[in-house]
Design a protein around this motif. Structure first.
Motif, PDB file in Angstrom:
ATOM      1  N   GLY A  41       0.055  -1.060   0.112  1.00 49.40           N
ATOM      2  CA  GLY A  41      -0.047  -0.223   0.371  1.00 49.40           C
ATOM      3  C   GLY A  41       0.760   1.352   0.203  1.00 49.40           C
ATOM      4  O   GLY A  41       0.713   2.277   0.428  1.00 49.40           O
ATOM      5  N   PHE A  42       2.162   1.326  -0.459  1.00 44.93           N
ATOM      6  CA  PHE A  42       3.129   2.301  -1.024  1.00 44.93           C
ATOM      7  C   PHE A  42       2.859   2.719  -1.891  1.00 44.93           C
ATOM      8  O   PHE A  42       2.650   2.283  -2.710  1.00 44.93           O
ATOM      9  CB  PHE A  42       4.215   1.965   0.559  1.00 44.93           C
ATOM     10  CG  PHE A  42       4.818   1.588   1.000  1.00 44.93           C
ATOM     11  CD1 PHE A  42       5.366   3.811   1.548  1.00 44.93           C
ATOM     12  CD2 PHE A  42       4.531   1.565   2.110  1.00 44.93           C
ATOM     13  CE1 PHE A  42       5.623   4.464   2.690  1.00 44.93           C
ATOM     14  CE2 PHE A  42       4.643   2.174   3.674  1.00 44.93           C
ATOM     15  CZ  PHE A  42       5.320   3.238   3.866  1.00 44.93           C
ATOM     16  N   SER A  43       2.660   4.362  -2.243  1.00 38.89           N
ATOM     17  CA  SER A  43       2.966   4.941  -3.600  1.00 38.89           C
ATOM     18  C   SER A  43       4.561   5.313  -2.908  1.00 38.89           C
ATOM     19  O   SER A  43       4.422   5.941  -3.619  1.00 38.89           O
ATOM     20  CB  SER A  43       1.933   5.907  -2.780  1.00 38.89           C
ATOM     21  OG  SER A  43       2.002   6.680  -2.639  1.00 38.89           O
ATOM     22  N   ASP A  44       4.689   6.215  -2.307  1.00 36.49           N
ATOM     23  CA  ASP A  44       5.953   6.659  -1.766  1.00 36.49           C
ATOM     24  C   ASP A  44       7.430   6.108  -2.376  1.00 36.49           C
ATOM     25  O   ASP A  44       7.982   5.375  -1.639  1.00 36.49           O
ATOM     26  CB  ASP A  44       5.734   8.235  -0.931  1.00 36.49           C
ATOM     27  CG  ASP A  44       7.383   9.039  -1.012  1.00 36.49           C
ATOM     28  OD1 ASP A  44       8.905   8.489  -1.592  1.00 36.49           O
ATOM     29  OD2 ASP A  44       7.166   9.587  -0.648  1.00 36.49           O
ATOM     30  N   LYS A  45       8.173   5.542  -3.231  1.00 35.00           N
ATOM     31  CA  LYS A  45       9.050   5.406  -3.530  1.00 35.00           C
ATOM     32  C   LYS A  45      10.351   5.464  -2.634  1.00 35.00           C
ATOM     33  O   LYS A  45      10.609   4.394  -2.549  1.00 35.00           O
ATOM     34  CB  LYS A  45       9.208   4.853  -4.552  1.00 35.00           C
ATOM     35  CG  LYS A  45       8.644   4.811  -6.280  1.00 35.00           C
ATOM     36  CD  LYS A  45       9.187   4.020  -7.402  1.00 35.00           C
ATOM     37  CE  LYS A  45       7.683   3.264  -8.219  1.00 35.00           C
ATOM     38  NZ  LYS A  45       8.474   4.144  -9.586  1.00 35.00           N
ATOM     39  N   GLU A  46      10.625   6.594  -2.411  1.00 30.20           N
ATOM     40  CA  GLU A  46      11.500   6.915  -1.882  1.00 30.20           C
ATOM     41  C   GLU A  46      11.126   6.825  -0.066  1.00 30.20           C
ATOM     42  O   GLU A  46      12.712   6.088   0.295  1.00 30.20           O
ATOM     43  CB  GLU A  46      12.790   8.788  -1.855  1.00 30.20           C
ATOM     44  CG  GLU A  46      12.901   8.977  -1.219  1.00 30.20           C
ATOM     45  CD  GLU A  46      15.144   8.279  -1.807  1.00 30.20           C
ATOM     46  OE1 GLU A  46      15.329   8.244  -1.110  1.00 30.20           O
ATOM     47  OE2 GLU A  46      14.619   8.107  -2.928  1.00 30.20           O
TER      48      GLU A  46
END
Length: 140
Positions: free
Chosen positions: A40-45
């Protein structure tokens, strides 16, 4: 941690969702990054930084002086990190957390206060020390 607890029966079930997981070897940064959507993550960094935190930043991505093979994480590493991310909401929970890291409470106090014989600690120093143990600022 909240996502794992609410969407998986246990840490192993979550660990098994990583793409290409090789239990004997653990997860590489590439394995970790390939599994971002599973959690459920969208922020790759931010997702990559979680891996960095787990390995103590011992990877060429964060530390250009690292000479050993790229670090990997396994189920016990992830479980320990998630357990440490649990809120510390009572004095008993704080004591338990400190006992995990130190052989005695006086040794823990010495790290928090700067010396074992200190009678008091100012709030900013207390907060910084507890954050170093993985305790959120709000809980410190």
């Amino acid at each position: 941690r909240r996502y794992i607890i609410s969407n998986f029966a246990n840490y192993k079930e979550a660990y098994d969702r990583f793409a290409g997981v090789r239990h004997a070897e653990g997860l590489s940064l590439d394995d970790w990054e390939d599994s971002i959507e599973q959690f459920g993550f969208s922020d790759k960094e931010a997702w990559a930084n979680l891996f960095g935190h787990l390995i103590g930043w011992q990877h060429l991505r964060w530390d250009k002086t690292v000479k050993q093979a790229p670090a990997r994480v396994n189920l016990p590493d992830i479980a320990a990190a998630l357990n440490r991310a649990a809120p510390c909401l009572s004095q008993a929970a704080l004591k338990q957390r400190l006992q995990q890291d130190f052989p005695s409470i006086p040794k823990a106090w010495g790290v928090i206060a700067g010396k074992e014989i200190a009678d008091e600690v100012r709030l900013p120093q207390w907060t910084r020390a507890l954050q170093a143990f993985g305790i959120r600022r709000a809980d410190a």
